[in-house]
Enzyme design. Structure first.
Site, PDB file in Angstrom:
ATOM      1  N   MET A  33     -30.405 -76.137 115.992  1.00 24.73           N
ATOM      2  CA  MET A  33     -29.500 -76.870 116.816  1.00 24.73           C
ATOM      3  C   MET A  33     -29.165 -78.058 115.776  1.00 24.73           C
ATOM      4  SD  MET A  33     -30.273 -77.153 120.717  1.00 24.73           S
ATOM      5  CE  MET A  33     -31.383 -78.261 120.637  1.00 24.73           C
ATOM      6  N   HIS A  40     -37.122 -77.099 109.460  1.00 25.09           N
ATOM      7  CA  HIS A  40     -36.190 -75.988 109.549  1.00 25.09           C
ATOM      8  C   HIS A  40     -36.113 -75.519 107.855  1.00 25.09           C
ATOM      9  CE1 HIS A  40     -34.270 -78.641 112.782  1.00 25.09           C
ATOM     10  NE2 HIS A  40     -34.320 -77.526 113.272  1.00 25.09           N
ATOM     11  N   GLN A 156     -41.214 -71.517 123.489  1.00 28.46           N
ATOM     12  CA  GLN A 156     -39.898 -70.923 123.234  1.00 28.46           C
ATOM     13  C   GLN A 156     -40.102 -69.477 122.305  1.00 28.46           C
ATOM     14  OE1 GLN A 156     -36.317 -73.032 121.932  1.00 28.46           O
ATOM     15  NE2 GLN A 156     -37.050 -72.320 119.725  1.00 28.46           N
ATOM     16  N   ILE A 179     -44.455 -77.747 110.676  1.00 30.48           N
ATOM     17  CA  ILE A 179     -44.356 -78.745 109.585  1.00 30.48           C
ATOM     18  C   ILE A 179     -44.608 -80.063 110.171  1.00 30.48           C
ATOM     19  CG2 ILE A 179     -43.095 -79.573 107.498  1.00 30.48           C
ATOM     20  CD1 ILE A 179     -44.011 -76.365 107.390  1.00 30.48           C
TER      21      ILE A 179
END
Ligand code: PAF
Length: 283
Positions: A33, A40, A156, A179
């Site tokens: 998102m 990421h 999720q 992380i």
């Protein structure tokens, strides 16, 4: 540094994927998102290890937010994200508009159960149907060989694995380790909401979960130990705790000591809701 090619339409996305497929290349997808952080970027790194080309989707998905949630204030920074993706050598950013993903008349929604039940769903009932719907769309749009999701959003990840098995989606789902900053705080786009004092408290979450998981693995009573974890979180400065629960790590069924477990938690710091999870070793 060169930014990756960025497209905002499904047609342009598919044209690029078709070109790569024509060359016999493997494709990875990292759904995000945006407001990209090191977590990421670690997913992009895995994508590039597992495939020849890595597509990163950037889409703040409205269908996974309840009306009371932070859709409007969710951080959006496409330019910075593209810079970060350029440095990480991602190949393509797919940043569609809401109307590209949900055109007028859109009327279809996936409904997920199994690992979606309880935990987050008790507090965010619309979350996983929205996640499942948008992830299914992204997987069908990109048709990747592999897709990478962080273990930070552990429930999720389990929901998405189940979704792909149930719908026979031909993609390998890879879960990537969380992380953390030097103090153990899991990287999250929502960490920007925290002020300095809240950041100090937020960093206690992982320590308390790790201590709780160690007690559970050593044989401590599950109910008493998770209740104690809630008290420790409040004493550390969290305003309230939505849950601290141990579950079986693959299915998220109630935890059994002879199975590998996962301890999952959500707690509030001011207006920010933090989630985290850690492994619980089996007996
Ligand atoms: O984890 C996220 O960032 C989102 O839930 C996802 C998987 C990109 C779907 O919108």
């Amino acid at each position: 540094m060169t930014r990756p090619l960025a497209v905002d339409s499904v047609a342009a996305l598919r044209a690029q994927i078709r070109d790569w497929r024509g060359q016999g290349l493997r494709v990875a997808l990292v759904p995000t998102m945006g407001a990209l952080h090191d977590g990421h970027i670690s997913l992009v790194r895995i994508g590039l290890e597992r495939a020849d080309r890595c597509v990163v989707s950037i889409f703040v998905n409205p269908t996974q937010f309840a009306p009371s949630e932070d859709l409007d204030k969710y951080p959006r920074q496409l330019g910075l994200d593209l810079d970060r993706l350029g440095a990480a050598k991602a190949d393509l950013a797919f940043a569609p508009t809401v109307s590209e993903m949900y055109p007028a008349g859109f009327a279809t929604k996936l409904s997920v159960a199994g690992p979606a039940l309880g935990l987050e769903s008790d507090f965010r009932p619309t979350l996983f149907d929205g996640v499942a719907t948008v992830v299914a769309k992204l997987l069908l749009q990109v048709n990747p060989d592999v897709a990478i999701f962080g273990e930070k959003d552990y429930q999720q990840l389990c929901v998405i694995r189940r979704l792909c098995r149930d719908l026979d989606l031909p993609v390998e789902i890879i879960g990537a380790p969380t992380i953390r900053d030097a103090h153990g705080l899991a990287m999250s786009s929502r960490n920007v909401y925290l002020d300095a004092g809240e950041l100090t408290v937020a960093r206690r979450l992982n320590t308390i979960l790790r201590d709780t998981a160690a007690s559970l693995a050593a044989g401590a009573d599950e109910k008493a130990t998770t209740a104690a974890a809630c008290r420790h979180l409040i004493a550390a400065g969290f305003q309230s705790v939505d849950y601290v629960e141990a579950r079986e790590s693959q299915t998220l069924a109630p935890w059994r000591r002879d199975r590998e477990g996962r301890l999952l938690a959500a707690a509030w710091l001011g207006k920010t809701r933090l989630i985290d999870n850690v492994e619980v070793a089996s007996a």
